[in-house]
Design an enzyme around this catalytic site. Structure first.
Site, PDB file in Angstrom:
ATOM      1  N   LYS A 180       0.831  -1.215   0.000  1.00 14.68           N
ATOM      2  CA  LYS A 180       0.000   0.000   0.000  1.00 14.68           C
ATOM      3  C   LYS A 180       0.862   1.261   0.000  1.00 14.68           C
ATOM      4  O   LYS A 180       0.592   2.207  -0.733  1.00 14.68           O
ATOM      5  CB  LYS A 180      -0.923   0.034   1.235  1.00 14.68           C
ATOM      6  CG  LYS A 180      -1.906  -1.113   1.321  1.00 14.68           C
ATOM      7  CD  LYS A 180      -2.868  -0.947   2.488  1.00 14.68           C
ATOM      8  CE  LYS A 180      -2.228  -1.010   3.861  1.00 14.68           C
ATOM      9  NZ  LYS A 180      -1.682  -2.334   4.216  1.00 14.68           N
TER      10      LYS A 180
ATOM     11  N   ARG B 166      -9.792   0.620   8.495  1.00 13.92           N
ATOM     12  CA  ARG B 166      -9.300  -0.689   8.930  1.00 13.92           C
ATOM     13  C   ARG B 166     -10.419  -1.536   9.546  1.00 13.92           C
ATOM     14  O   ARG B 166     -10.229  -2.705   9.823  1.00 13.92           O
ATOM     15  CB  ARG B 166      -8.304  -0.457  10.014  1.00 13.92           C
ATOM     16  CG  ARG B 166      -6.784  -0.640   9.943  1.00 13.92           C
ATOM     17  CD  ARG B 166      -6.109  -1.410   8.969  1.00 13.92           C
ATOM     18  NE  ARG B 166      -4.760  -1.770   9.373  1.00 13.92           N
ATOM     19  CZ  ARG B 166      -3.656  -1.161   8.926  1.00 13.92           C
ATOM     20  NH1 ARG B 166      -3.718  -0.169   8.090  1.00 13.92           N
ATOM     21  NH2 ARG B 166      -2.477  -1.592   9.315  1.00 13.92           N
TER      22      ARG B 166
ATOM     23  N   ARG C 109      11.456  -6.715   5.672  1.00 13.08           N
ATOM     24  CA  ARG C 109      11.352  -5.287   5.958  1.00 13.08           C
ATOM     25  C   ARG C 109      11.814  -4.990   7.382  1.00 13.08           C
ATOM     26  O   ARG C 109      12.450  -3.973   7.639  1.00 13.08           O
ATOM     27  CB  ARG C 109       9.907  -4.812   5.754  1.00 13.08           C
ATOM     28  CG  ARG C 109       9.738  -3.303   5.906  1.00 13.08           C
ATOM     29  CD  ARG C 109       8.343  -2.839   5.539  1.00 13.08           C
ATOM     30  NE  ARG C 109       7.405  -3.010   6.642  1.00 13.08           N
ATOM     31  CZ  ARG C 109       6.096  -2.733   6.567  1.00 13.08           C
ATOM     32  NH1 ARG C 109       5.572  -2.300   5.435  1.00 13.08           N
ATOM     33  NH2 ARG C 109       5.316  -2.904   7.608  1.00 13.08           N
TER      34      ARG C 109
ATOM     35  N   ARG D   7      10.729  -0.877  12.636  1.00 11.19           N
ATOM     36  CA  ARG D   7       9.359  -0.860  13.170  1.00 11.19           C
ATOM     37  C   ARG D   7       9.176  -1.917  14.244  1.00 11.19           C
ATOM     38  O   ARG D   7       9.539  -3.083  14.055  1.00 11.19           O
ATOM     39  CB  ARG D   7       8.357  -1.072  12.025  1.00 11.19           C
ATOM     40  CG  ARG D   7       8.047   0.214  11.287  1.00 11.19           C
ATOM     41  CD  ARG D   7       7.074  -0.006  10.151  1.00 11.19           C
ATOM     42  NE  ARG D   7       5.823  -0.651  10.562  1.00 11.19           N
ATOM     43  CZ  ARG D   7       4.731  -0.636   9.825  1.00 11.19           C
ATOM     44  NH1 ARG D   7       4.719  -0.004   8.663  1.00 11.19           N
ATOM     45  NH2 ARG D   7       3.648  -1.252  10.248  1.00 11.19           N
TER      46      ARG D   7
ATOM     47  N   ARG E 181      -0.836  -9.388  13.314  1.00 10.88           N
ATOM     48  CA  ARG E 181      -1.402  -8.374  12.407  1.00 10.88           C
ATOM     49  C   ARG E 181      -2.210  -9.027  11.287  1.00 10.88           C
ATOM     50  O   ARG E 181      -3.245  -8.500  10.875  1.00 10.88           O
ATOM     51  CB  ARG E 181      -0.283  -7.508  11.828  1.00 10.88           C
ATOM     52  CG  ARG E 181       0.256  -6.492  12.840  1.00 10.88           C
ATOM     53  CD  ARG E 181       1.649  -6.024  12.488  1.00 10.88           C
ATOM     54  NE  ARG E 181       1.691  -5.202  11.302  1.00 10.88           N
ATOM     55  CZ  ARG E 181       2.818  -5.006  10.588  1.00 10.88           C
ATOM     56  NH1 ARG E 181       3.948  -5.573  10.950  1.00 10.88           N
ATOM     57  NH2 ARG E 181       2.775  -4.231   9.530  1.00 10.88           N
TER      58      ARG E 181
HETATM   59  O1  C5P Z   1      -0.918   0.865   7.993  1.00  8.34           O
HETATM   60  P1  C5P Z   1       0.259   0.346   8.760  1.00  8.34           P
HETATM   61  O2  C5P Z   1       0.537  -1.098   8.478  1.00  8.34           O
HETATM   62  O3  C5P Z   1       1.453   1.200   8.661  1.00  8.34           O
HETATM   63  O4  C5P Z   1      -0.202   0.399  10.281  1.00  8.34           O
HETATM   64  C1  C5P Z   1       0.648  -0.033  11.312  1.00  8.34           C
HETATM   65  C2  C5P Z   1      -0.133  -0.245  12.572  1.00  8.34           C
HETATM   66  O5  C5P Z   1      -0.799   0.946  12.941  1.00  8.34           O
HETATM   67  C3  C5P Z   1      -1.233  -1.290  12.487  1.00  8.34           C
HETATM   68  O6  C5P Z   1      -0.744  -2.609  12.644  1.00  8.34           O
HETATM   69  C4  C5P Z   1      -2.123  -0.873  13.636  1.00  8.34           C
HETATM   70  O7  C5P Z   1      -1.578  -1.265  14.875  1.00  8.34           O
HETATM   71  C5  C5P Z   1      -2.047   0.642  13.548  1.00  8.34           C
HETATM   72  N1  C5P Z   1      -3.153   1.182  12.742  1.00  8.34           N
HETATM   73  C6  C5P Z   1      -4.427   1.160  13.284  1.00  8.34           C
HETATM   74  N2  C5P Z   1      -5.488   1.657  12.598  1.00  8.34           N
HETATM   75  C7  C5P Z   1      -5.320   2.197  11.388  1.00  8.34           C
HETATM   76  C8  C5P Z   1      -4.032   2.237  10.806  1.00  8.34           C
HETATM   77  C9  C5P Z   1      -2.959   1.708  11.515  1.00  8.34           C
HETATM   78  O8  C5P Z   1      -4.620   0.662  14.384  1.00  8.34           O
HETATM   79  N3  C5P Z   1      -6.390   2.700  10.745  1.00  8.34           N
HETATM   80 MG    MG Z   2       2.000   1.391   5.245  1.00  9.53          MG
END
Ligand code: C5P
Ligand code: MG
Length: 194
Positions: free
Chosen positions: A14, A89, A128, A134, A145
């Site tokens: 993404k 999400r 990654r 991270r 996740r």
């Molecule tokens: O989108 P990304 O993978 O970078 O998001 C990392 C973390 O941020 C997710 O695993 C979650 O813990 C948190 N997140 C969330 N709600 C969202 C976007 C991200 O809880 N809408």
């Molecule tokens: Mg991302």
């Protein structure tokens, strides 16, 4: 004006494709994950809440995320299209986004889903993790996740399928090739808008 959601499991690309899409279609790319990581870095109250969930691979509560997106959209010029990355999400966030778009005189042009198998996702995220720094790119949290994605995020697709804005592209292979396929889909969306 295009307003898009780039959607897919963690590690589906993404962010990578989002940067390219935003550049080509002149959109404001907003990654909720990046906003949360910035908030953590800056030790804000929201960041503190977010950290406790992100570190466990869980989702930050809907009200926190929705507030962040509301503030973000409030600040954006009305004629600038948005590319949402990592949001919505949950179905509750999708419903809230619907309201936010209406409040800001916008509508969603399309949701673009990147399809990648779990095995490949785990491989990519572990790799990654070697350089991303991270806290959630380790094998245990990655598995969590992916579980959270299936249980809480996947239902969002049905919400958008019903709205008739769902599009899907294979997210495996060469980055440029994937981008070409994405552009083919998005060019049609642009054509349909005018
Ligand atoms: O989108 P990304 O993978 O970078 O998001 C990392 C973390 O941020 C997710 O695993 C979650 O813990 C948190 N997140 C969330 N709600 C969202 C976007 C991200 O809880 N809408
Ligand atoms: Mg991302």
């Amino acid at each position: 004006m295009l307003n898009l959601v780039i959607f897919g499991p963690p590690g589906s690309g993404k962010g990578t494709q989002g940067v390219k899409i935003a550049e080509k279609y002149s959109l404001e790319h907003v990654s909720t994950g990046d906003l949360l990581r910035n908030a953590i870095h800056n030790n804000t109250a929201e960041g503190m809440i977010a950290k406790s969930f992100i570190d466990k691979g869980e989702l930050v509560p809907d009200d926190v995320i929705i507030d962040i997106m509301d503030v973000f959209m409030e600040k954006l010029p009305i004629d600038k299209g948005i590319l949402f990355d990592g949001f919505p999400r949950t179905v509750a966030q999708a419903e809230a986004l619907n309201g936010l778009l209406i409040d800001h005189g916008r509508s969603l042009s399309a949701l673009l889903n990147l399809e990648v198998e779990n095995e490949e996702l785990i491989e990519r995220l572990v790799l990654r993790g070697q350089t991303s720094g991270r806290s959630d790119d380790n094998e245990e949290t990655i598995k969590k996740r992916l579980e959270v994605y299936e249980a809480q995020t996947l239902p969002v697709l049905d919400y958008y399928k019903k709205k008739g804005v769902y599009k899907s592209v294979k997210g495996v292979g060469d980055i440029e090739e994937i981008f070409t396929n994405i552009c083919q889909v998005l060019d049609k969306v642009v054509e349909a808008e005018v």
